[in-house]
Enzyme design. Structure first.
Site, PDB file in Angstrom:
ATOM      1  N   ALA A 298      -2.961  30.513  41.635  1.00  0.00           N
ATOM      2  CA  ALA A 298      -2.029  29.419  41.903  1.00  0.00           C
ATOM      3  C   ALA A 298      -0.597  29.934  41.874  1.00  0.00           C
ATOM      4  O   ALA A 298      -0.324  31.072  41.502  1.00  0.00           O
ATOM      5  CB  ALA A 298      -2.207  28.306  40.872  1.00  0.00           C
ATOM      6  N   HIS A 299       0.323  29.062  42.301  1.00  0.00           N
ATOM      7  CA  HIS A 299       1.751  29.388  42.261  1.00  0.00           C
ATOM      8  C   HIS A 299       2.396  28.568  41.159  1.00  0.00           C
ATOM      9  O   HIS A 299       2.106  27.383  40.999  1.00  0.00           O
ATOM     10  CB  HIS A 299       2.403  29.060  43.609  1.00  0.00           C
ATOM     11  N   ALA A 300       3.292  29.224  40.395  1.00  0.00           N
ATOM     12  CA  ALA A 300       3.875  28.552  39.233  1.00  0.00           C
ATOM     13  C   ALA A 300       4.722  27.347  39.598  1.00  0.00           C
ATOM     14  O   ALA A 300       4.806  26.386  38.819  1.00  0.00           O
ATOM     15  CB  ALA A 300       4.708  29.541  38.435  1.00  0.00           C
TER      16      ALA A 300
END
Length: 398
Positions: A229-231
Site C-alpha cells: 500500500a501507499h502511506a
C-alpha cells in the site's frame, strides 16, 4: 542501420573486482563496447562464482554481472603478479577495484596511486562506507548497508521490516561507479586528464533514501511501512482476484477515483460520497476503501480486472512472479532476450536498458571461465610462452 560505433568502443577497462557492485559497474561498460579485463585470484577467482549453481551450474550473480569480460587469473600478493597487472593498467583507460578496506592501497592499486602514475587513467575505488570515518573499516555486505541506511526500516509491513529482494546497495553503488566513469571520461576528453573516482555503497544507498530522508529530516516523520500500500494515497495496493492472482492499482487523484467507482467498481454513488470523494477521506477510511475495491476485483479474473482498469484509464499491474517476468509479453514483443555464451553453453539474458538506435546492438559477450583469457592477454602484453609456463608453475597465474 547502424551508423555510429558503440559509445565506449576503443576504451579498455581493467578491474580487480568481486561480488556485485564493481562487477555490475564494469558490465555496463562492456555493454557499451568497452574491453573489460577482469583480474581474478587463481584459487577460485571472484567469490561470487561460488554463490550458487542456479544458472545450469554457474552462479546466477556471476552470470548477471560478468558477461562480455576477459578473465585473467593473477596472484596479486606475488610481486610478479602485481607487475603483470601494472603493465595491464598502464595501457588501460579505466581501472576499477572494490577490494576490502586498505587492501588496494597495500597493493599499490588504489585510485590515488594509479592516477599519480598514469594521469590519463580514470581509476575508481568502490568501498563500503568510504575511505575514512568511523565506519570505513567495516565489512559492508548489501543487507548490512540496507539496514544502516534505513532502507529496511521503511520496507515491509507494519509488523515486519524486510530487506529489498535485490541487492539494492550493490546496484546503487555499481550504477554510480558506472556513471562516474562516464563523467570522468567526458572530462578527460576536455582536459586530457583522468583522475580518481570514489563511490561507496553507503553513500549510494543513502542518496536513494532521498524521499524518506527529506520527509523525516525537516521536521516530519519517516514514512510508515505499508507493505504494497501507499502511506498517503488510497486506493493504492494489491487486491486478490477471482483466479487467485493479485492486481495492483493506483488512483492518483479524485477524477480517477470517480472513473474507478463508476466504470470498474460498478458503484457510481461512491464517486461523490463524502466518505470516499477525496483522497484524504479515502486514506482516513482506508479499510472501507479497500473493501469496496477488493469486493469488485475479487469477483473478476485477473485478466478481466486489468482489462477494465485499463479501459477506465486506471494505472494497474499484475503482481508477477519471477517466472512470469521471464515469460512477460512486453519482453517478448520487444525482442529483449539474447543468448549469451558461457562455459555451460548459451544462457538467455536481457539486453541492457540503454539502447542506441544508431549504433550496433550491445555485444552481449561470453561469461568467462576463471582464467580463460590469461594466456591471450599476457601474450598480447609481450609475455613469452616460456615465461607464462614458469609463472603458471609457480602459481602466479592460472
Amino acid at each position: 542501420m547502424s551508423t555510429q560505433p558503440l559509445p565506449l568502443d576503443g576504451i579498455t577497462v581493467v578491474s580487480v573486482e568481486q561480488a556485485v557492485a564493481a562487477p555490475f559497474a564494469t558490465r555496463q561498460l562492456a555493454d557499451l563496447g568497452a574491453r573489460v579485463v577482469k583480474v581474478e585470484r587463481p584459487d577460485g577467482g571472484d567469490f561470487a562464482r561460488g554463490y550458487d549453481t542456479a544458472a545450469r551450474g554457474l552462479a546466477s550473480h556471476f552470470v548477471w554481472c560478468n558477461r562480455g569480460k576477459e578473465s585473467v587469473a593473477v596472484d596479486l600478493k606475488d610481486p610478479r603478479g602485481r607487475e603483470l597487472v601494472g603493465r595491464l593498467v598502464a595501457d588501460a583507460d579505466v581501472f576499477v577495484q572494490n577490494l576490502a578496506h586498505g587492501a588496494a592501497a597495500r597493493l599499490g592499486l588504489d585510485a590515488a596511486t594509479l592516477c599519480a602514475a598514469h594521469p590519463r587513467l580514470v581509476a575508481v575505488d568502490v568501498s563500503g562506507y568510504g575511505p575514512d570515518g568511523p565506519y570505513a573499516h567495516r565489512r559492508a555486505y548489501d543487507m548490512l548497508v540496507q539496514c544502516e541506511t534505513g532502507l529496511v526500516s521503511v520496507t515491509g509491513t507494519p509488523e515486519q521490516p524486510v530487506k529489498s529482494g535485490v541487492p539494492a546497495a550493490d546496484i546503487a553503488a555499481g550504477m554510480y561507479a558506472y556513471t562516474g566513469v562516464l563523467a570522468a571520461l567526458v572530462r578527460r576528453g576536455t582536459t586530457g586528464r583522468g583522475g580518481p573516482v570514489e563511490v561507496s555503497l553507503f553513500d549510494a544507498l543513502a542518496e536513494w533514501m532521498g524521499h524518506p530522508l527529506h520527509h523525516g529530516a525537516h521536521g516530519g516523520t519517516a514514512p510508515a511501512r505499508t507493505g504494497l500500500a501507499h502511506a498517503v494515497i488510497a486506493p493504492y495496493d494489491a487486491y486478490p482476484t477471482a483466479d487467485g492472482s493479485q492486481v495492483l492499482l493506483s488512483v492518483q487523484n479524485d477524477r480517477e477515483w470517480r472513473r474507478l467507482a463508476e466504470r470498474v467498481l460498478g458503484r457510481p454513488e461512491l464517486a461523490h460520497d463524502p466518505a470516499f470523494a477525496t483522497n484524504a477521506a479515502r486514506v482516513a477510511g482506508r479499510a472501507a476503501t479497500d473493501a469496496a475495491v477488493g469486493a469488485a476485483l475479487g469477483a473478476l479474473p485477473a485478466e478481466e480486472a486489468v482489462r477494465r482498469l485499463d479501459a477506465a484509464g486506471i494505472a494497474c499491474a499484475r503482481l508477477n512472479s519471477v517466472a512470469e517476468l521471464v515469460r512477460h509479453p512486453q519482453l517478448a514483443a520487444r525482442d529483449r532476450w539474447r543468448p549469451v555464451d558461457s562455459p555451460v553453453g548459451p544462457l538467455p539474458s536481457l539486453l541492457p536498458p540503454v539502447v542506441f538506435p544508431d549504433a550496433p546492438e550491445a555485444p552481449m559477450g561470453r561469461v568467462p571461465a576463471l582464467g580463460e583469457h590469461t594466456d591471450t592477454v599476457l601474450a598480447a602484453l609481450g609475455v613469452p610462452t616460456a615465461r607464462r609456463k614458469e609463472l603458471r608453475a609457480a602459481g602466479v597465474i592460472g
